[in-house]
Design a protein around this motif. Structure first.
Motif, short mmCIF file in Angstrom:
data_model
loop_
_atom_site.label_atom_id
_atom_site.label_comp_id
_atom_site.label_asym_id
_atom_site.label_seq_id
_atom_site.Cartn_x
_atom_site.Cartn_y
_atom_site.Cartn_z
N TYR A 100 0.84 -1.12 -0.01
CA TYR A 100 0.00 0.16 0.11
C TYR A 100 0.93 0.96 0.17
O TYR A 100 2.06 1.07 0.42
CB TYR A 100 -0.87 0.11 1.23
CG TYR A 100 -2.10 -1.02 1.25
CD1 TYR A 100 -3.05 -1.11 0.42
CD2 TYR A 100 -1.92 -2.25 2.17
CE1 TYR A 100 -3.80 -2.18 0.33
CE2 TYR A 100 -2.85 -3.32 2.18
CZ TYR A 100 -3.89 -3.10 1.19
OH TYR A 100 -4.81 -4.12 1.27
N ASP A 101 0.31 2.43 -0.48
CA ASP A 101 1.18 3.57 -0.67
C ASP A 101 1.82 4.03 0.66
O ASP A 101 2.95 4.51 1.01
CB ASP A 101 0.42 4.47 -1.07
CG ASP A 101 0.21 4.45 -2.56
OD1 ASP A 101 0.36 3.76 -3.32
OD2 ASP A 101 -0.74 5.17 -3.15
N HIS A 102 0.97 3.87 1.70
CA HIS A 102 1.30 4.43 3.22
C HIS A 102 2.30 3.49 3.65
O HIS A 102 3.20 3.72 4.74
CB HIS A 102 0.07 4.06 4.02
CG HIS A 102 -0.32 3.01 4.40
ND1 HIS A 102 -1.18 2.43 3.71
CD2 HIS A 102 -0.26 2.52 5.75
CE1 HIS A 102 -1.60 1.29 4.36
NE2 HIS A 102 -0.93 0.94 5.60
N GLU A 103 2.46 2.44 3.14
CA GLU A 103 3.55 1.65 3.69
C GLU A 103 5.24 1.91 3.20
O GLU A 103 6.08 1.56 3.67
CB GLU A 103 3.45 -0.06 3.36
CG GLU A 103 2.20 -0.74 3.91
CD GLU A 103 1.81 -2.14 3.59
OE1 GLU A 103 1.91 -3.15 4.36
OE2 GLU A 103 1.84 -2.42 2.14
N LEU A 104 4.66 2.32 1.94
CA LEU A 104 6.25 2.80 1.35
C LEU A 104 6.60 4.23 1.70
O LEU A 104 7.89 4.53 1.81
CB LEU A 104 6.08 2.35 -0.38
CG LEU A 104 5.93 1.14 -0.86
CD1 LEU A 104 5.30 1.50 -2.26
CD2 LEU A 104 6.98 0.47 -0.54
N GLU A 105 5.58 4.94 1.99
CA GLU A 105 5.88 6.66 2.35
C GLU A 105 6.63 6.59 3.27
O GLU A 105 6.23 6.02 4.27
CB GLU A 105 4.72 7.30 2.15
CG GLU A 105 3.97 7.44 0.70
CD GLU A 105 2.58 8.08 0.70
OE1 GLU A 105 2.13 8.32 1.90
OE2 GLU A 105 1.95 8.13 -0.32
N GLY A 106 7.91 7.10 3.27
CA GLY A 106 8.77 7.46 4.62
C GLY A 106 9.77 6.57 4.66
O GLY A 106 10.65 6.58 5.57
N LEU A 107 9.91 5.21 3.68
CA LEU A 107 10.98 4.53 3.71
C LEU A 107 12.29 5.09 2.98
O LEU A 107 12.04 5.98 2.25
CB LEU A 107 10.52 3.35 2.96
CG LEU A 107 9.66 2.34 3.25
CD1 LEU A 107 9.46 1.15 2.40
CD2 LEU A 107 9.76 1.84 4.61
N ALA A 108 13.36 4.70 3.48
CA ALA A 108 14.56 5.43 3.10
C ALA A 108 15.04 4.59 1.80
O ALA A 108 14.71 3.37 1.58
CB ALA A 108 15.85 5.05 4.10
N VAL A 109 15.62 5.19 0.85
CA VAL A 109 15.91 4.75 -0.28
C VAL A 109 17.63 4.70 -0.47
O VAL A 109 18.26 5.74 -0.29
CB VAL A 109 15.40 5.54 -1.50
CG1 VAL A 109 15.99 5.02 -2.83
CG2 VAL A 109 13.90 5.78 -1.26
N ARG A 110 18.13 3.49 -0.92
CA ARG A 110 19.45 3.58 -1.13
C ARG A 110 19.76 2.59 -2.23
O ARG A 110 19.01 1.76 -2.60
CB ARG A 110 20.16 3.05 0.32
CG ARG A 110 19.80 1.64 0.60
CD ARG A 110 20.28 1.25 2.22
NE ARG A 110 20.32 0.06 2.51
CZ ARG A 110 19.81 -0.53 3.55
NH1 ARG A 110 19.80 0.32 4.66
NH2 ARG A 110 19.63 -1.88 4.08
N THR A 111 20.77 2.64 -2.67
CA THR A 111 21.44 1.90 -3.65
C THR A 111 22.25 0.62 -3.01
O THR A 111 22.18 0.55 -1.64
CB THR A 111 22.59 2.21 -4.54
OG1 THR A 111 23.83 2.68 -3.76
CG2 THR A 111 22.16 3.70 -5.37
N ALA A 112 22.55 -0.49 -4.15
CA ALA A 112 23.08 -1.59 -3.36
C ALA A 112 24.25 -1.69 -2.53
O ALA A 112 24.46 -2.26 -1.80
CB ALA A 112 23.02 -2.77 -4.56
#
Length: 173
Positions: A100-112
């Motif tokens: 769900y969108d709300h599960e993804l919003e706020g997650l950190a994004v990083r590369t491998a």
């Protein structure tokens, strides 16, 4: 937290029908005849309830008629209204590849390799497929296609996603 299940795109016809951009996997339940919707009009803080009088699919879009909305003028006034539900009312998905969108919003994004890219600010739903709107540390918005080839790892419990961006995706414009 509120979740958007639909947005009024425009009016349809002269009898008060509205075109709804659906943002739920269960439109047949959320927009069923007699269903009560909570709506937030553009730039409004308060919500209003609406009762679905009828709904139908037409040319790949959902047309909805609400009780008390009987003409084009009243339907036009609803343009941009968001229909919302409480996230506590949503059961987690059984599919490990569905979020769900709300599960993804706020997650950190990083590369491998561990390079921090930013934080997911919003999940966008344009016609071509989902995009992750990522707020970079320098304030830029980076749009990342939400496809397995680019986003191979999603760890909601761990609070991050890992991306394998194609060349140029993360470069400033």
């Amino acid at each position: 937290m509120e979740l958007v299940v639909g947005r009024v795109a425009k009016s349809h016809g002269i009898r008060g029908e509205i075109v709804v951009d659906v943002r739920t996997d269960s439109p047949e339940l959320r927009f069923a005849d007699g269903a009560v919707l909570t709506g937030r009009r553009p730039r409004a803080k308060d919500t209003q309830t609406y009762t679905v009088a009828a709904s139908r699919e037409h040319s790949g879009r959902l047309l909805v008629r609400l009780e008390g909305v009987t003409d084009r003028t009243a339907a036009d006034e609803l343009r941009g209204t968001l229909f919302v539900i409480d996230s506590a009312d949503v059961q987690p998905s059984d599919d490990p590849d569905e979020f769900y969108d709300h599960e993804l919003e706020g997650l950190a994004v990083r590369t491998a390799d561990g390079t921090e890219v930013g934080v997911i600010a919003e999940v966008l739903h344009p016609p071509g497929g989902e995009l992750l709107s990522v707020k970079a540390p320098d304030g830029r918005e980076i749009l990342i296609p939400f496809v397995t080839a680019i986003v191979p790892v999603v760890d909601v419990a761990g609070g991050f996603i890992e991306i394998d961006p194609p060349e140029g995706l993360l470069d400033p414009e």
